[in-house]
Each structure stands twice: as structure tokens, then as C-alpha cells.
Design a protein around this motif. Structure first.
Motif, PDB file in Angstrom:
ATOM      1  N   LEU A 101      29.060  39.032 -16.340  1.00 20.81           N
ATOM      2  CA  LEU A 101      29.229  39.816 -15.204  1.00 20.81           C
ATOM      3  C   LEU A 101      27.894  40.247 -14.746  1.00 20.81           C
ATOM      4  O   LEU A 101      26.892  40.463 -15.672  1.00 20.81           O
ATOM      5  CB  LEU A 101      30.081  40.977 -15.687  1.00 20.81           C
ATOM      6  N   LYS A 102      27.708  40.561 -13.628  1.00 26.00           N
ATOM      7  CA  LYS A 102      26.151  41.249 -13.117  1.00 26.00           C
ATOM      8  C   LYS A 102      25.911  42.325 -14.075  1.00 26.00           C
ATOM      9  O   LYS A 102      26.690  43.339 -14.391  1.00 26.00           O
ATOM     10  CB  LYS A 102      26.617  41.241 -11.884  1.00 26.00           C
ATOM     11  N   ALA A 103      24.773  42.501 -14.233  1.00 26.75           N
ATOM     12  CA  ALA A 103      24.232  43.837 -14.869  1.00 26.75           C
ATOM     13  C   ALA A 103      23.506  44.614 -13.692  1.00 26.75           C
ATOM     14  O   ALA A 103      22.787  43.792 -12.822  1.00 26.75           O
ATOM     15  CB  ALA A 103      23.086  43.301 -15.860  1.00 26.75           C
ATOM     16  N   PHE A 104      23.683  45.522 -13.529  1.00 25.87           N
ATOM     17  CA  PHE A 104      22.901  46.409 -12.495  1.00 25.87           C
ATOM     18  C   PHE A 104      23.432  48.148 -12.767  1.00 25.87           C
ATOM     19  O   PHE A 104      24.090  48.534 -13.529  1.00 25.87           O
ATOM     20  CB  PHE A 104      23.879  46.339 -10.843  1.00 25.87           C
ATOM     21  N   SER A 105      22.229  48.782 -12.163  1.00 27.30           N
ATOM     22  CA  SER A 105      22.272  50.087 -12.358  1.00 27.30           C
ATOM     23  C   SER A 105      23.438  50.961 -11.478  1.00 27.30           C
ATOM     24  O   SER A 105      23.724  50.548 -10.367  1.00 27.30           O
ATOM     25  CB  SER A 105      21.022  50.805 -11.909  1.00 27.30           C
ATOM     26  N   ARG A 106      24.092  51.975 -12.086  1.00 28.65           N
ATOM     27  CA  ARG A 106      25.037  52.664 -11.719  1.00 28.65           C
ATOM     28  C   ARG A 106      24.393  53.632 -10.638  1.00 28.65           C
ATOM     29  O   ARG A 106      25.101  54.366  -9.739  1.00 28.65           O
ATOM     30  CB  ARG A 106      25.975  53.320 -12.576  1.00 28.65           C
ATOM     31  N   ILE A 107      23.235  54.084 -10.819  1.00 25.62           N
ATOM     32  CA  ILE A 107      22.511  55.221 -10.163  1.00 25.62           C
ATOM     33  C   ILE A 107      21.210  54.255  -9.517  1.00 25.62           C
ATOM     34  O   ILE A 107      20.498  53.684 -10.372  1.00 25.62           O
ATOM     35  CB  ILE A 107      22.005  56.284 -11.090  1.00 25.62           C
ATOM     36  N   GLN A 108      21.312  54.307  -8.152  1.00 29.84           N
ATOM     37  CA  GLN A 108      20.359  53.361  -7.358  1.00 29.84           C
ATOM     38  C   GLN A 108      19.669  54.344  -6.511  1.00 29.84           C
ATOM     39  O   GLN A 108      20.135  55.066  -5.772  1.00 29.84           O
ATOM     40  CB  GLN A 108      20.969  52.385  -6.785  1.00 29.84           C
ATOM     41  N   ASP A 109      18.067  54.072  -6.105  1.00 27.17           N
ATOM     42  CA  ASP A 109      17.739  54.776  -5.314  1.00 27.17           C
ATOM     43  C   ASP A 109      17.101  53.886  -3.942  1.00 27.17           C
ATOM     44  O   ASP A 109      16.257  54.260  -3.197  1.00 27.17           O
ATOM     45  CB  ASP A 109      16.186  55.153  -5.940  1.00 27.17           C
ATOM     46  N   THR A 110      17.915  52.711  -3.815  1.00 18.45           N
ATOM     47  CA  THR A 110      17.915  51.957  -2.589  1.00 18.45           C
ATOM     48  C   THR A 110      19.196  51.814  -1.852  1.00 18.45           C
ATOM     49  O   THR A 110      20.178  52.148  -2.543  1.00 18.45           O
ATOM     50  CB  THR A 110      17.391  50.466  -2.672  1.00 18.45           C
TER      51      THR A 110
END
Length: 172
Positions: A4-13
Motif C-alpha cells: 500500500l502507498k505510504a503517505f502523511s495523514r497531515i499534509q500542508d499541500t
């Protein structure tokens, strides 16, 4: 099974659905529940110009991932993910996206809704609204889950900090 994709749950974009894994990764799922929350132009009768979300990201990340796992287990769904924006947002920009993949729509809707409610009420993300009249106000969610509401007595009140801002507190 593909990783599965790894990504931040809190994003500034800007938030997009591209952060999430595709439904094709989950052939057992026939339903997708999606919620997209955007910045609206009003709050309690005041015209909103913009807002700013701030967060203590390390704790918020951990809490969102924990909420996702608990909801996935509770509803027996294959996939639950939530991303929340921080920083300055204009009217119409996406502030939160939640998604759930399940065998059937009922579980997908339920898991998606609970994910949004829990993130908004439990995770340390603070919203400051900026109004057309030049004032601003922090608008905080009550850090209390629905199933705890009957056990705890909750009081809401607003205190004037200055002529230009209100700060709303939630006590339990």
C-alpha cells in the motif's frame, strides 16, 4: 498483495484522491465511501474569508492511523484512510478527505462517517477562521466521542479574549 502507498495523514499541500490506494487493489470490495470537507464562506452568521489549520503533526499522524485501524476492525472493511490539511486555506479548498473501501455500501458509508467524526473530535488539529470584518476566531472540536457523550457532562462556552477574537472552549 501489492504494498500500500505510504503517505502523511497531515499534509500542508492541496489534498487529492491521488494519495489513496486505488479500489482495484481490493477486488473483494464493491463499495467506496468518500467524504470531502471543504472550506465554506460562513460560520454562525459571519462571513468567512479564509482559515488556517494547525496541528501537532507527530501526535495527529499517530492518532489518525490508530483511528483508521480501529474503524477497519470495527466495520470489517478492507481500507480506511483520512488526510487532513494544515496551513492557510481559501474558500472552496479541501480541508479533509476520508475514504473507505468495503464489500458493501453500508459498511463503506459507516466507516467513512465514523472516521471523519473521530478525526474531527479527537485529533489535535486546530482551526482558526478569518472573517471579512477583520476579526478571527479559533473554532475547536470537542475532543469527545459520541459513545462517551452519555458518560461525561459536556459544557460549551465562549469567552471574549479581545474585541477582535473569540476563543471557544470545550470542557468535560
Amino acid at each position: 498483495m501489492k504494498p500500500l502507498k505510504a503517505f502523511s495523514r497531515i499534509q500542508d499541500t492541496a489534498l487529492t484522491l491521488d494519495s489513496f490506494d486505488q479500489i482495484q487493489t481490493f477486488p473483494e470490495c464493491g463499495g467506496i465511501g468518500v467524504f470531502v470537507g471543504t472550506v465554506r464562506n460562513h460560520h454562525e452568521g459571519k462571513a468567512v474569508k479564509a482559515l488556517k489549520y494547525t496541528s501537532y503533526a507527530p501526535v495527529a499522524e499517530k492518532m489518525i492511523r490508530q483511528i483508521e485501524q480501529e474503524i477497519q476492525h470495527k466495520y470489517g472493511v478492507a481500507y480506511v484512510r483520512v488526510i487532513h490539511r494544515i496551513g492557510a486555506l481559501d474558500i472552496g479548498e479541501k480541508a479533509i478527505i476520508a475514504i473507505a473501501y468495503a464489500a458493501h455500501r453500508r459498511e463503506a458509508f459507516a466507516a467513512c462517517e465514523e472516521a471523519v467524526e473521530r478525526v474531527k473530535h479527537e485529533v489535535p488539529v486546530w482551526k482558526e477562521e478569518f472573517y471579512m470584518d477583520g476579526s478571527s476566531q479559533y473554532v475547536e472540536g470537542c475532543c469527545i466521542r459520541k459513545d462517551d457523550a452519555e458518560k461525561n457532562h459536556v459544557h460549551h462556552h465562549a469567552e471574549k479574549n479581545s474585541a477582535h477574537s473569540d476563543h471557544t472552549h470545550c470542557h468535560h
